[in-house]
Design an enzyme around this catalytic site. Structure first.
Site, PDB file in Angstrom:
ATOM      1  N   TYR A  53      58.499  -4.511  71.810  1.00  0.00           N
ATOM      2  CA  TYR A  53      57.079  -4.646  71.470  1.00  0.00           C
ATOM      3  C   TYR A  53      56.851  -6.008  70.832  1.00  0.00           C
ATOM      4  O   TYR A  53      57.700  -6.519  70.098  1.00  0.00           O
ATOM      5  CB  TYR A  53      56.669  -3.529  70.514  1.00  0.00           C
ATOM      6  CG  TYR A  53      55.223  -3.579  70.066  1.00  0.00           C
ATOM      7  CD1 TYR A  53      54.196  -3.398  70.979  1.00  0.00           C
ATOM      8  CD2 TYR A  53      54.894  -3.800  68.731  1.00  0.00           C
ATOM      9  CE1 TYR A  53      52.874  -3.440  70.576  1.00  0.00           C
ATOM     10  CE2 TYR A  53      53.576  -3.833  68.317  1.00  0.00           C
ATOM     11  CZ  TYR A  53      52.562  -3.659  69.239  1.00  0.00           C
ATOM     12  OH  TYR A  53      51.251  -3.699  68.839  1.00  0.00           O
ATOM     13  N   ASP A  67      46.746 -11.298  59.543  1.00  0.00           N
ATOM     14  CA  ASP A  67      46.371 -10.640  60.801  1.00  0.00           C
ATOM     15  C   ASP A  67      44.875 -10.357  60.798  1.00  0.00           C
ATOM     16  O   ASP A  67      44.431  -9.218  60.669  1.00  0.00           O
ATOM     17  CB  ASP A  67      47.175  -9.341  60.952  1.00  0.00           C
ATOM     18  CG  ASP A  67      46.921  -8.645  62.283  1.00  0.00           C
ATOM     19  OD1 ASP A  67      46.428  -9.315  63.220  1.00  0.00           O
ATOM     20  OD2 ASP A  67      47.207  -7.435  62.379  1.00  0.00           O
ATOM     21  N   ASP A  94      50.636  -6.778  72.059  1.00  0.00           N
ATOM     22  CA  ASP A  94      49.364  -6.582  71.386  1.00  0.00           C
ATOM     23  C   ASP A  94      48.425  -7.710  71.792  1.00  0.00           C
ATOM     24  O   ASP A  94      48.641  -8.868  71.446  1.00  0.00           O
ATOM     25  CB  ASP A  94      49.624  -6.597  69.872  1.00  0.00           C
ATOM     26  CG  ASP A  94      48.375  -6.437  69.034  1.00  0.00           C
ATOM     27  OD1 ASP A  94      47.265  -6.374  69.585  1.00  0.00           O
ATOM     28  OD2 ASP A  94      48.522  -6.376  67.792  1.00  0.00           O
ATOM     29  N   ASP A  96      45.207  -7.762  70.957  1.00  0.00           N
ATOM     30  CA  ASP A  96      44.067  -7.714  70.041  1.00  0.00           C
ATOM     31  C   ASP A  96      42.812  -7.205  70.760  1.00  0.00           C
ATOM     32  O   ASP A  96      42.854  -6.187  71.418  1.00  0.00           O
ATOM     33  CB  ASP A  96      43.834  -9.088  69.403  1.00  0.00           C
ATOM     34  CG  ASP A  96      44.872  -9.402  68.319  1.00  0.00           C
ATOM     35  OD1 ASP A  96      45.621  -8.489  67.926  1.00  0.00           O
ATOM     36  OD2 ASP A  96      44.929 -10.559  67.873  1.00  0.00           O
ATOM     37  N   HIS A 121      48.047  -3.818  75.042  1.00  0.00           N
ATOM     38  CA  HIS A 121      46.973  -2.962  74.535  1.00  0.00           C
ATOM     39  C   HIS A 121      45.824  -3.800  73.998  1.00  0.00           C
ATOM     40  O   HIS A 121      46.005  -4.884  73.443  1.00  0.00           O
ATOM     41  CB  HIS A 121      47.475  -1.947  73.491  1.00  0.00           C
ATOM     42  CG  HIS A 121      47.987  -2.500  72.197  1.00  0.00           C
ATOM     43  ND1 HIS A 121      47.173  -2.952  71.193  1.00  0.00           N
ATOM     44  CD2 HIS A 121      49.254  -2.620  71.721  1.00  0.00           C
ATOM     45  CE1 HIS A 121      47.900  -3.330  70.151  1.00  0.00           C
ATOM     46  NE2 HIS A 121      49.175  -3.142  70.455  1.00  0.00           N
ATOM     47  N   GLU A 123      42.019  -3.408  71.811  1.00  0.00           N
ATOM     48  CA  GLU A 123      41.446  -2.533  70.784  1.00  0.00           C
ATOM     49  C   GLU A 123      39.935  -2.655  70.729  1.00  0.00           C
ATOM     50  O   GLU A 123      39.354  -3.607  71.260  1.00  0.00           O
ATOM     51  CB  GLU A 123      42.054  -2.849  69.425  1.00  0.00           C
ATOM     52  CG  GLU A 123      41.758  -4.244  68.920  1.00  0.00           C
ATOM     53  CD  GLU A 123      42.706  -4.661  67.809  1.00  0.00           C
ATOM     54  OE1 GLU A 123      42.204  -4.972  66.713  1.00  0.00           O
ATOM     55  OE2 GLU A 123      43.934  -4.690  68.023  1.00  0.00           O
ATOM     56  N   CYS A 131      44.027  -6.226  60.599  1.00  0.00           N
ATOM     57  CA  CYS A 131      45.112  -5.256  60.702  1.00  0.00           C
ATOM     58  C   CYS A 131      44.556  -3.839  60.706  1.00  0.00           C
ATOM     59  O   CYS A 131      43.664  -3.499  59.922  1.00  0.00           O
ATOM     60  CB  CYS A 131      46.086  -5.445  59.542  1.00  0.00           C
ATOM     61  SG  CYS A 131      47.335  -4.154  59.421  1.00  0.00           S
ATOM     62  N   ARG A 166      43.449   0.910  72.576  1.00  0.00           N
ATOM     63  CA  ARG A 166      43.616   1.327  71.173  1.00  0.00           C
ATOM     64  C   ARG A 166      42.243   1.558  70.561  1.00  0.00           C
ATOM     65  O   ARG A 166      41.326   0.750  70.745  1.00  0.00           O
ATOM     66  CB  ARG A 166      44.361   0.232  70.403  1.00  0.00           C
ATOM     67  CG  ARG A 166      44.309   0.389  68.891  1.00  0.00           C
ATOM     68  CD  ARG A 166      45.130  -0.688  68.211  1.00  0.00           C
ATOM     69  NE  ARG A 166      44.551  -1.082  66.931  1.00  0.00           N
ATOM     70  CZ  ARG A 166      45.075  -1.974  66.107  1.00  0.00           C
ATOM     71  NH1 ARG A 166      46.203  -2.584  66.435  1.00  0.00           N
ATOM     72  NH2 ARG A 166      44.479  -2.284  64.974  1.00  0.00           N
ATOM     73  N   GLU A 196      44.873   4.552  66.424  1.00  0.00           N
ATOM     74  CA  GLU A 196      45.419   3.897  65.234  1.00  0.00           C
ATOM     75  C   GLU A 196      45.090   4.663  63.963  1.00  0.00           C
ATOM     76  O   GLU A 196      44.002   5.240  63.820  1.00  0.00           O
ATOM     77  CB  GLU A 196      44.858   2.476  65.144  1.00  0.00           C
ATOM     78  CG  GLU A 196      45.349   1.654  63.957  1.00  0.00           C
ATOM     79  CD  GLU A 196      46.831   1.327  64.009  1.00  0.00           C
ATOM     80  OE1 GLU A 196      47.648   2.282  63.993  1.00  0.00           O
ATOM     81  OE2 GLU A 196      47.178   0.137  64.053  1.00  0.00           O
ATOM     82  N   ASN A 218      51.866   4.601  66.228  1.00  0.00           N
ATOM     83  CA  ASN A 218      52.273   3.386  65.518  1.00  0.00           C
ATOM     84  C   ASN A 218      52.934   3.773  64.203  1.00  0.00           C
ATOM     85  O   ASN A 218      52.265   4.195  63.271  1.00  0.00           O
ATOM     86  CB  ASN A 218      51.045   2.509  65.261  1.00  0.00           C
ATOM     87  CG  ASN A 218      51.385   1.230  64.507  1.00  0.00           C
ATOM     88  OD1 ASN A 218      52.552   0.889  64.324  1.00  0.00           O
ATOM     89  ND2 ASN A 218      50.362   0.525  64.057  1.00  0.00           N
TER      90      ASN A 218
END
Length: 306
Positions: A53, A67, A94, A96, A121, A123, A131, A166, A196, A218
């Site tokens: 990952y 983040d 990721d 974002d 992924h 989101e 984050c 996500r 999440e 996660n």
């Protein structure tokens, strides 16, 4: 480096994506550990994990950034390519929010495919994101996230590339709203759903029961979810678990402690038994394979003086 490995590049990404999908369909929970440097990738593979990952949080921290959406698509794609190129395992990244409007999402997915990633992924946070385990998150409307998902689906040129959606809505709008969003994202073409910051195993189980696509958990330290075991998550119907920042946190903890020892003792001598040896580093880096490759290709005899 064998001749087969040297000529393997074009087909390798599709095979890794197929392995990703096969793992998700296998009935065995898939464990993807976050790589914080390319050098850590062979260790993940040798330890027997199913995938690698690449965390957006880790990528930002490597650059000395929080983040909060400060990294760029090109930085993420470049780091993804470096890490994917270090392993035969699927590499999952990721992405974002996709780094902009739906057209930017499409370009991001295209770039990640070309970089050899097995999946990514996206989101449903607003831009700039933060984050997923911090307070103060905001999410876009369901309709806006559906545009992101659809853009990713349309942009995908390899149908094996795994697209994961996500949702951060659990902490913002509540559990029921997050579940409804997840259903809509799956209907729009998401192959995997990543809810999440769920609170307990019953919430993971509810997502797994309500959806026909795999669920991702996660297991990040110091977050809002308890650190459940793989057995507990599998029993709840979870298909995949990520450990995004674990290796980076372990490494940084060891670095801080070691610096204190050197400052106090005036030498690193007592730390040597804790270190990876030069021989092991060379083994991980495959020095012998590169040496053999060089000898086969570049060796030559010096002609005589006549």
């Amino acid at each position: 480096m064998s001749a087969a490995e040297a000529s393997d590049g074009v087909l390798a990404p599709t095979r890794r994506r197929q392995a990703f999908r096969a793992g998700l369909a296998s009935g065995r929970i898939q464990r993807y550990v976050g790589a914080f440097t390319p050098l850590s990738v062979p260790l993940i593979e040798q330890a027997g994990f199913e995938g690698v990952y690449i965390s957006g949080s880790v990528l930002a921290a490597e650059r000395g950034l929080p983040d909060i959406g400060l990294t760029t698509a090109s930085e993420v794609i470049g780091r993804g390519q470096e890490i994917a190129g270090m392993t035969s395992l699927p590499a999952f990244i990721d992405a974002d929010t996709g780094f902009g409007e739906p057209s930017n999402v499409a370009r991001t997915v295209t770039g990640l495919e070309r970089a050899g990633l097995a999946g990514a992924h996206l989101e449903d946070q607003v831009n700039p994101k933060r984050c997923g385990h911090l307070d103060g998150k905001q999410v876009v409307s369901t309709e806006e996230m559906l545009r992101r998902v659809r853009a990713a689906v349309v942009a995908r040129t390899d149908p094996e590339f795994v697209l994961c959606a996500r949702t951060d809505a659990r902490a913002v709008e509540g559990f029921d709203a997050a579940l409804e969003r997840a259903k809509a994202y799956a209907d729009a073409g998401a192959d995997v759903i990543f809810p999440e910051a769920l609170k307990d195993l019953s919430e993971f189980e509810a997502f797994a029961t309500a959806l026909d696509v795999p669920i991702l958990a996660n297991m990040t330290e110091f977050g809002q979810s308890e650190l459940f075991t793989t057995a507990q998550l599998a029993d709840a119907g979870v298909s995949m678990v990520i450990y995004p920042v674990t290796l980076q946190r372990l490494a940084m903890g060891a670095i801080e402690a070691s610096l204190a020892t050197i400052a106090q003792e005036g030498t690193q001598a007592e730390l040597v038994p804790q270190m990876q040896t030069r021989a092991r580093l060379y083994e991980v880096l495959r020095y012998a394979d590169y040496s053999s490759f060089d000898a086969d290709i570049f060796d030559f005899a010096v002609p005589g003086d006549h």
